[in-house]
Design an enzyme around this catalytic site. Structure first.
Site, short mmCIF file in Angstrom:
data_model
loop_
_atom_site.label_atom_id
_atom_site.label_comp_id
_atom_site.label_asym_id
_atom_site.label_seq_id
_atom_site.Cartn_x
_atom_site.Cartn_y
_atom_site.Cartn_z
N ILE A 15 0.82 -1.20 0.00
CA ILE A 15 0.00 0.00 0.00
C ILE A 15 0.86 1.25 0.00
CG2 ILE A 15 -0.28 0.21 2.52
CD1 ILE A 15 -2.99 0.81 -0.17
N SER A 37 11.04 0.53 8.52
CA SER A 37 10.56 -0.76 8.05
C SER A 37 11.57 -1.82 8.43
CB SER A 37 10.35 -0.76 6.53
OG SER A 37 10.03 -2.06 6.06
N LYS A 91 -6.15 2.80 6.98
CA LYS A 91 -7.31 2.08 7.47
C LYS A 91 -7.01 0.60 7.58
CE LYS A 91 -8.27 -0.35 3.82
NZ LYS A 91 -8.41 -1.81 3.86
#
Length: 308
Positions: A15, A37, A91
């Site tokens: 994403i 990350s 989300k």
């Protein structure tokens, strides 16, 4: 805030690469200063293994955008808020409603922005659909959200684990749209979900809800191959409105379909920049409330074992 917002991106997965990075590159109100990350990094951008290391190593940061799975995101957001950083959440915004309530209180106390982003609300057809429905009697609503987990979440075991949401990860996009376009609150009446053997989150679910006098039904399926389905149909006293392709195509009675380019994440970052500039937050948990209610009230059925 003078100058571009120096932002750290947490989580460099699909994403982030598909949506967040292009949107940030196109918005001169932001500059990507650092990433966090465990498994990836970007050329010419300072990289850190986790958000705490990023906060410690990049004191110039003013904001973070969290693109990690919802389970565990609370601790990341809390660390950012404690450091005085503005926070944008992918989300679903967190694993639980209580986590969001706590983060909202922390952001308010610290005087920073907290933004629970719902990208499907920014699809091209959503705002026109809301406007068209404003003076119509709504009789029934149907949500059909069916996609292929192996295509969109290849190998992402977390999505079927505790706090992973399963099929509600895409399904919550449909709920985010209907809670935006319907005038009356959306209330869950019943639900069932199918959870694969040995997993914690469902691959299929059906919900029965109401919005005022209108019945609202949803069928969510994470195993649809071939063409994918992201449709919402609204029966009204003036005919049926249909949003398809995740809200990007709007069909109104007697009119040709309305289409527009995808600008969902560009609009999200525009909204984030506006909130930061105004010193405001935008915390909307209505879609997450419906999912929480479904897990609380829904019937759980054990399905066949699943592997990616």
């Amino acid at each position: 805030m003078a100058g571009a917002i120096r932002l750290g991106l947490v989580g460099i997965g699909k994403i982030a690469r598909d949506q967040h990075l292009p949107a940030l590159a196109a918005d001169d109100r932001f500059v990507l200063s650092a990433t966090a990350s465990r498994n990836a990094q970007l050329d010419q951008v300072a990289a850190y293994p986790d958000i705490d290391a990023m906060i410690a190593g990049a004191p110039e940061l003013q904001a973070v955008s969290l693109c990690t799975p919802p389970d565990g995101r609370y601790a990341q957001a809390a660390s950012a808020i404690a450091a005085g950083l503005h926070v944008m959440l992918e989300k679903p915004p967190a694993a639980t409603l209580s986590e969001i309530a706590a983060l909202e209180a922390q952001a308010r106390a610290k005087g920073v922005t907290l933004f629970t982003s719902w990208h499907s609300r920014e699809a091209a057809g959503v705002a026109p659909a809301r406007d068209w429905l404003a003076d119509k009697r709504i009789d029934a609503v149907r949500l059909h959200w069916r996609e292929d987990i192996r295509r969109w979440h290849p190998g992402q075991e977390w999505i079927l684990g505790p706090g992973g949401f399963g099929v509600f990860d895409p399904g919550i996009n449909a709920l985010s749209i209907v809670t935006k376009i319907l005038r009356e609150p959306l209330l869950l009446q019943s639900a069932w979900m199918e959870v694969p053997e040995g997993r914690a989150s469902p691959l299929k679910a059906e919900l029965a809800m109401r919005s005022g006098d209108a019945a609202v039904t949803a069928d969510f399926d994470f195993l649809q191959t071939g063409p994918q389905t992201w449709d919402i149909e609204v029966d009204t006293d003036k005919g049926m409105l249909k949003l398809s392709m995740g809200g990007s195509v709007l069909e109104l009675p007697g009119e040709a379909p309305q289409k527009a380019p995808d600008r969902e994440y560009a609009r999200l970052y525009d909204r984030f920049a506006q909130l930061v500039a105004a010193g405001d937050s935008d915390v909307d948990v209505r879609p997450l409330q419906i999912v929480a209610d479904a897990f609380l009230l829904g019937e759980r059925r054990v399905g066949e074992a699943f592997s990616f």
